[in-house]
Design a protein around this motif. Sequence first.
Motif, PDB file in Angstrom:
ATOM      1  N   ASP A  35       0.703  -1.276  -0.142  1.00  0.00           N
ATOM      2  CA  ASP A  35      -0.088  -0.158  -0.091  1.00  0.00           C
ATOM      3  C   ASP A  35       0.787   1.311   0.029  1.00  0.00           C
ATOM      4  O   ASP A  35       0.535   2.181  -0.645  1.00  0.00           O
ATOM      5  N   ILE A  36       1.936   1.282   0.731  1.00  0.00           N
ATOM      6  CA  ILE A  36       2.796   2.353   0.653  1.00  0.00           C
ATOM      7  C   ILE A  36       3.577   2.595  -0.539  1.00  0.00           C
ATOM      8  O   ILE A  36       3.388   3.915  -0.869  1.00  0.00           O
ATOM      9  N   ALA A  37       3.938   1.363  -1.237  1.00  0.00           N
ATOM     10  CA  ALA A  37       4.613   1.692  -2.528  1.00  0.00           C
ATOM     11  C   ALA A  37       3.421   2.314  -3.499  1.00  0.00           C
ATOM     12  O   ALA A  37       3.755   2.981  -4.314  1.00  0.00           O
ATOM     13  N   TYR A  38       2.148   1.457  -3.333  1.00  0.00           N
ATOM     14  CA  TYR A  38       1.123   2.008  -4.464  1.00  0.00           C
ATOM     15  C   TYR A  38       0.882   3.394  -4.237  1.00  0.00           C
ATOM     16  O   TYR A  38       0.384   3.962  -5.320  1.00  0.00           O
ATOM     17  N   TYR A  39       0.663   4.161  -2.904  1.00  0.00           N
ATOM     18  CA  TYR A  39       0.418   5.542  -2.427  1.00  0.00           C
ATOM     19  C   TYR A  39       1.424   6.587  -3.290  1.00  0.00           C
ATOM     20  O   TYR A  39       1.113   7.292  -3.942  1.00  0.00           O
ATOM     21  N   LEU A  40       2.579   6.018  -3.037  1.00  0.00           N
ATOM     22  CA  LEU A  40       3.722   6.675  -3.707  1.00  0.00           C
ATOM     23  C   LEU A  40       3.749   6.647  -5.084  1.00  0.00           C
ATOM     24  O   LEU A  40       4.061   7.959  -5.749  1.00  0.00           O
ATOM     25  N   ILE A  41       3.756   5.516  -5.592  1.00  0.00           N
ATOM     26  CA  ILE A  41       3.485   5.601  -7.235  1.00  0.00           C
ATOM     27  C   ILE A  41       2.322   6.429  -7.815  1.00  0.00           C
ATOM     28  O   ILE A  41       2.437   7.488  -8.562  1.00  0.00           O
ATOM     29  N   SER A  42       1.160   6.238  -6.989  1.00  0.00           N
ATOM     30  CA  SER A  42      -0.132   7.045  -7.370  1.00  0.00           C
ATOM     31  C   SER A  42       0.220   8.537  -7.400  1.00  0.00           C
ATOM     32  O   SER A  42      -0.252   9.384  -8.264  1.00  0.00           O
ATOM     33  N   TYR A  43       0.752   8.953  -6.222  1.00  0.00           N
ATOM     34  CA  TYR A  43       1.000  10.540  -6.082  1.00  0.00           C
ATOM     35  C   TYR A  43       2.237  10.869  -6.963  1.00  0.00           C
ATOM     36  O   TYR A  43       1.637  12.114  -7.616  1.00  0.00           O
ATOM     37  N   PHE A  44       3.228  10.418  -7.025  1.00  0.00           N
ATOM     38  CA  PHE A  44       4.349  10.985  -7.772  1.00  0.00           C
ATOM     39  C   PHE A  44       4.394  10.709  -9.010  1.00  0.00           C
ATOM     40  O   PHE A  44       4.877  11.605  -9.897  1.00  0.00           O
TER      41      PHE A  44
END
Length: 440
Positions: free
Chosen positions: A78-87
Motif C-alpha cells: 500500500d505504501i508503494a502504491y500510494y507513492l507511485i500514485s501520487y508522484f
Amino acid sequence: MSYLTIVFNSIVLCVLSNFYILDINHDVKIPIWITVLFTLFIVLFPSLLCKKLQSKKLSRIRDGYRLLIIFLINLILDIAYYLISYFKFSVAIKPLLLNAISLVLILGLVFWCGIGRVYLTSSQLGIRYRAIGLILGLIPIVHLVMLVKIIRVCRDEVEFENDKLILNKEREKEKICKTKYPLLMVHGVFFRDFEAFNYWGRVPEELIKNGATIYYGNHSSSLAVPDSAAELVERIEEIIRETGCEKVNVIAHSKGGLDTRYAISNLGMDKYIASLSMINTPNHGCVFADYLLNKAPDGLKDAVSSGYNKALKKLGDPNPDFIAGVTDLTSTKVAELNKEMPNHESVFHQSFGSVLKKPCGGRFPLNMTNRFVGLFDNKNDGLVGIDSFPLDDNFTLIESPYDRGISHGDVIDLNRENIKGYDVREFYVQLVNELRKKGF
C-alpha cells in the motif's frame, strides 16, 4: 501452498482496499462490499489450505501470525502504491486521503485480529514480548521490527509444539518413561513444590504423557543439608508406605542433589532409592557463596534472612533457615559434607550440568549473576560453576550448539521457554527412558 495463499490474499486485499485510486486511474469500479467480504474472509480463515495442526491452540496462534504477515505485506504494498500514485500518476491528495480511511479500517481489522489471537494464545511470547510489543508499538519503524519478531516467535512455537505433539502421539503406546520405580522430583534451594506453579515447568506433564509416575519432595525451601535430607526421608517413606513401590528414582536439581546424597549416605535411604540423577547440583560447592557470606555485613545477612524466613513461613515452610541453606552451598561446607557423603554402591548415580555462554542469553536474574559468578567459579550456569557439577566420571554436560547456552533455570524449564538447540522436555524423557532401560 499455505505461504502462497498468504501472498495471494495479500495482493488481492491490496487491490480491493485501494478501489478509490483504481477507480480514478483505471476506471475500475469495485463495490466496497466486496472488499469488506474479502477482508472478513481473510480474518475468519487466514490458514485456509494449510495442514491440520495437532491442537486448536496452535491453530489459533497460526491464524494470528498469518494475519500479521498479511498485514505487513499489505502495508508495504500500500505504501508503494500510494507513492507511485501520487508522484508518478499525480493522483490528487483528496482521493488518496479518502482511500486511506478505508485502508486504515481494513488493515486495522486484520492487524488487531492477528495480534489479539497471538497475545491471547501464544505461550512463548510470555510477558516480556507482550510488554515490549506494547511499548515499541508506539514507535514508528521500530514497531514493525518488533512485529516481525513476534511473528517469528509464534511461527517457531507452532512448528516446534506441533512436532512434539506428533512425536508423543507416535510413541504413546511405547510408554518409554514407564520405569520400574516411580520418579521423585526434588527441587533446589529457595523454592517449594507449589500446586499452582510447577518448579519443573512442562517437564512432569511430558513425562506423564510418556508413561511416568511422578511424586514431589514437598520439602522446605531452605534448610541445612542434613535437615532437608531428613524431610526427604519422611517423604520417601510415605510414598513407599502408601504405594508399595519398594524404591524410587530421584531426579534432583541444584541443592536437592546434595540433600538426596546425604539421605542415601547417612539416613539409610540407599535401600529405598534405586537411582539418583543430579541436575546442575553443586557437588563441590560455589566459591562465590563463600565470598558473599564472608564479605556481607552481618546486619545485611540478618535482614535478608529474617525477611526470607518470615515470607516462606507464610507460604508453608514450617521453619525455613536462609543462612543454613546458603552456607551449605559454599565450597568450604560442601567439601566437609562430601567426606560424609560417599556414593553408595547399591544406588546408581549420575550427574548433569550446563553452562550459560552469554549473560544476555538467559533470563533474569541469572543473566545478571553469570559474570559475577564467573569471577570465582569460571564457566557457570548463572549460579554453579562447571567444575562443581561432576561427582564422578558419570557426568554429562548438557550443551546447545548455539551461543545462548543453558542456565540453572533453563534445565528445569523454569521459564517455560523453547530454547533453540535444547529441548528441555525431551532431555528428561530420554533421561527417564535410559533409567527404564537400566531396569530402574
